[in-house]
Design a protein around this motif. Structure first.
Motif, PDB file in Angstrom:
ATOM      1  N   HIS A 317      35.354  39.252  95.096  1.00 43.11           N
ATOM      2  CA  HIS A 317      34.642  39.937  93.529  1.00 43.11           C
ATOM      3  C   HIS A 317      33.927  38.740  92.357  1.00 43.11           C
ATOM      4  O   HIS A 317      33.838  38.409  91.739  1.00 43.11           O
ATOM      5  CB  HIS A 317      35.502  40.656  92.967  1.00 43.11           C
ATOM      6  N   PHE A 318      34.458  37.425  93.182  1.00 45.21           N
ATOM      7  CA  PHE A 318      34.198  35.739  92.526  1.00 45.21           C
ATOM      8  C   PHE A 318      34.283  35.138  93.254  1.00 45.21           C
ATOM      9  O   PHE A 318      34.527  34.165  94.047  1.00 45.21           O
ATOM     10  CB  PHE A 318      35.346  35.561  91.703  1.00 45.21           C
ATOM     11  N   GLN A 319      32.597  34.374  93.743  1.00 46.52           N
ATOM     12  CA  GLN A 319      32.326  33.660  94.821  1.00 46.52           C
ATOM     13  C   GLN A 319      32.174  32.095  94.052  1.00 46.52           C
ATOM     14  O   GLN A 319      32.656  31.470  95.263  1.00 46.52           O
ATOM     15  CB  GLN A 319      31.351  34.047  95.359  1.00 46.52           C
ATOM     16  N   GLU A 351      29.230  33.862  89.712  1.00 44.03           N
ATOM     17  CA  GLU A 351      28.611  34.181  90.428  1.00 44.03           C
ATOM     18  C   GLU A 351      29.838  34.976  91.175  1.00 44.03           C
ATOM     19  O   GLU A 351      31.070  35.058  92.104  1.00 44.03           O
ATOM     20  CB  GLU A 351      28.223  33.333  91.780  1.00 44.03           C
ATOM     21  N   PHE A 352      29.383  36.731  90.768  1.00 42.02           N
ATOM     22  CA  PHE A 352      30.439  37.589  91.539  1.00 42.02           C
ATOM     23  C   PHE A 352      30.297  38.098  92.965  1.00 42.02           C
ATOM     24  O   PHE A 352      31.120  38.357  93.740  1.00 42.02           O
ATOM     25  CB  PHE A 352      30.645  38.742  89.860  1.00 42.02           C
ATOM     26  N   LEU A 353      28.603  38.122  93.242  1.00 40.94           N
ATOM     27  CA  LEU A 353      28.940  38.377  94.908  1.00 40.94           C
ATOM     28  C   LEU A 353      27.540  37.784  94.505  1.00 40.94           C
ATOM     29  O   LEU A 353      27.291  36.553  94.373  1.00 40.94           O
ATOM     30  CB  LEU A 353      28.055  40.275  94.607  1.00 40.94           C
ATOM     31  N   LYS A 354      27.662  37.668  96.888  1.00 42.93           N
ATOM     32  CA  LYS A 354      27.136  36.128  97.210  1.00 42.93           C
ATOM     33  C   LYS A 354      25.341  36.898  96.943  1.00 42.93           C
ATOM     34  O   LYS A 354      24.951  37.646  96.804  1.00 42.93           O
ATOM     35  CB  LYS A 354      27.482  36.811  98.990  1.00 42.93           C
ATOM     36  N   CYS A 390      21.817  41.002  87.541  1.00 44.20           N
ATOM     37  CA  CYS A 390      22.145  42.528  89.440  1.00 44.20           C
ATOM     38  C   CYS A 390      20.873  41.578  90.116  1.00 44.20           C
ATOM     39  O   CYS A 390      19.782  42.607  89.414  1.00 44.20           O
ATOM     40  CB  CYS A 390      22.986  43.097  88.939  1.00 44.20           C
ATOM     41  N   ARG A 391      21.196  41.306  91.216  1.00 44.89           N
ATOM     42  CA  ARG A 391      19.848  42.040  91.967  1.00 44.89           C
ATOM     43  C   ARG A 391      20.330  43.206  92.799  1.00 44.89           C
ATOM     44  O   ARG A 391      21.716  43.504  93.398  1.00 44.89           O
ATOM     45  CB  ARG A 391      20.294  40.767  93.208  1.00 44.89           C
TER      46      ARG A 391
END
Length: 393
Positions: A317-319, A351-354, A390-391
Motif C-alpha cells: 500500500h505504498f508503491q 504513490e499508494f497504489l500501482k 484516485c483512479r
C-alpha cells in the motif's frame, strides 16, 4: 536356467516399454507446439460482444495562494478581495469503453466536475468511435484529442506534474491540442529496428462540443521514433496547418523523453517539448479597428522540461515516492507586446497504489511574468496545492 533368463528378458523388455512409454508421454505433454495448437489455436474460447470497461479518475485538492491579493485562479485584486484558499474538485471523470466487435470500439469520457461552472461546452470530453484494421492503421471519428505533442498521448492522471503544461491549454484554445471534433488516422510501423508511431488528423479546430465556426479546418500530424528501447528514449515531431476565417495558421513542435536507472530502486526520467504557432485566438478576439499588426505578428512560443526522480518503495500500500519540478517558458505573443511567463512547479508525489491508482501530490506553482498587470491573471502568483487522486481502474 533358461526359464530364469527368459523372465529376466521379459522384465527388461517390460521396463524398457514402460520407460519408453513414460518418455513418450512426457514428450507429448511437454510438446509446447501441440499444447499451443490445442488450447489456443484449435479450441480458442469464443469472445462475446459487446464488452464494456468502466473507468475514471477523482482529483480533489486544497489550494492556497501565498501571493498577496492574488486569488486561487491567479487573478489579481487590487482591492484585496477574492478567494485566496479553498477546497476544490478539479476532476470527476467517468469513462466507458465499449468494444462492439473485435475491431470496433466506442469511447466516452465525461468530467462531472465541469457542472460547477457553465457546462455548455464542457462535461463531454471524449466521444468517438475507433476502427482498428491492424497496428499499422486505425481510424477514429468523433471528439478526441488529436496527436500533437506528447501530452496528447496520456491522460492527465498520470502526468509527472500537477497538470498539463500552460502551453497545452494555450495551443488547445487555438485548436491544436485538447479535445477537438474531427477524424484521424493512427498507427505504428517499424523502420528497420526503430519503431515509429504516427497520427494524422483533420478537425474543426474550435474546441469540444461545438460545431464549426467557419469552413476552415485544422490539419495536423505527429511522428514519434523510439530510438533506444532500453532507456525509452523517444523523439517526436508535430506540425499542422489550418484556415481560420479565411486566414492561414500553423503550429509546429518537437519533443523528447528518456528514462535512466540510477541505483537499485532509483530512476530518473524526463520529458521536454518546444512548440511554436499562430495565436489566432488572440488576434480574432480583438475588434478589427483596435487590432495591432497582422495575424502573422501574433506568434506564441513555449518550452518546458520535467525531470522526475522516482524511488520504488515496493510495499503493498505504498508503491513509490516521486520528486518532480516542471520548468516552463511561455510567451503567448512573442512579437507584439511580449510578456513571457515563467513557471516553476516543484512537487512531491506519494504513490499508494500501482499506476497512480491512489496518490497524494504536494507542491507549489510559481508564476513569474516579465511584467505583472494589475487586476488580471497576468500577475505573479505562488499557488500551493495538496491533491488527492484516485483512479477508477
Amino acid at each position: 536356467m533358461k526359464s530364469f533368463k527368459l523372465r529376466i528378458s521379459q522384465m527388461a523388455y517390460g521396463c524398457l516399454c514402460l520407460i519408453s512409454g513414460a518418455s513418450f508421454a512426457q514428450e507429448v505433454q511437454n510438446d509446447t507446439i501441440r499444447v499451443f495448437e490445442e488450447k489456443i489455436v484449435l479450441n480458442a474460447p469464443e469472445q462475446k460482444f459487446p464488452q464494456f470497461k468502466v473507468g475514471g479518475v477523482f482529483q480533489g485538492r486544497f489550494l492556497n495562494n501565498f501571493k498577496k491579493d492574488v486569488d486561487i485562479d491567479g487573478l489579481h485584486h487590487s482591492d484585496g478581495s477574492g478567494t485566496h484558499n479553498s477546497f476544490d474538485i478539479k476532476r470527476m471523470r467517468v469513462s466507458m469503453n465499449a468494444r462492439i466487435s473485435e475491431n470496433l470500439e466506442v469511447v466516452t469520457l465525461v468530467n462531472l466536475a465541469d457542472f460547477k461552472q457553465d457546462p455548455k461546452t464542457k462535461v463531454l470530453e471524449n466521444a468517438y468511435a475507433k476502427y482498428t484494421v491492424s497496428r499499422y492503421f486505425q481510424v477514429t471519428v468523433g471528439q478526441f484529442r488529436p496527436l500533437f505533442g506528447m501530452e496528447e498521448t496520456y491522460p492527465v492522471d498520470i502526468v509527472k506534474s500537477i497538470d498539463y503544461s500552460n502551453s497545452y491549454y494555450l495551443f488547445g484554445t487555438n485548436g491544436w491540442t485538447s479535445f477537438q471534433i474531427g477524424a484521424a488516422i493512427t498507427g505504428s510501423v517499424d523502420l528497420g529496428k526503430i519503431p515509429m508511431s504516427y497520427g494524422v488528423s483533420v478537425t474543426n479546430g474550435n474546441g469540444k462540443n461545438t460545431t464549426a465556426s467557419d469552413d476552415g479546418k485544422h490539419y495536423s500530424s505527429r511522428l514519434l521514433f523510439n530510438l533506444d528501447k532500453k532507456h525509452n528514449f523517444n523523439v517526436g515531431i508535430s506540425g499542422g496547418i489550418g484556415e481560420v476565417q479565411k486566414e492561414s495558421v500553423y503550429a509546429v513542435g518537437v519533443e523528447a523523453t528518456a528514462k535512466f536507472p540510477i541505483a537499485d530502486r532509483w530512476c530518473l526520467d524526463f520529458q521536454t517539448e518546444a512548440k511554436q504557432g499562430t495565436n489566432h485566438s488572440a488576434f480574432f478576439s480583438q475588434k478589427p479597428d483596435v487590432r495591432i499588426g497582422q495575424l502573422d505578428d501574433y506568434l506564441m512560443k513555449s518550452f518546458y522540461i520535467i525531470p522526475n526522480i522516482r524511488y520504488e518503495v515496493g510495499k503493498k500500500h505504498f508503491q513509490a515516492i516521486e520528486f518532480a519540478c516542471r520548468y516552463e517558458y511561455l510567451d503567448a505573443n512573442s512579437k507584439l507586446n511580449s510578456n513571457a511567463r515563467q513557471t516553476w512547479v516543484p512537487m512531491v508525489s506519494l504513490e499508494f497504489l500501482k499506476n497512480y491508482g491512489a496518490r497524494i501530490q504536494m507542491g507549489m506553482q510559481i508564476d513569474n511574468f516579465k511584467q505583472s498587470i494589475a487586476n488580471s491573471k497576468t500577475y505573479n502568483s505562488n499557488l500551493a496545492f495538496i491533491q488527492l487522486q484516485c483512479r477508477l481502474q
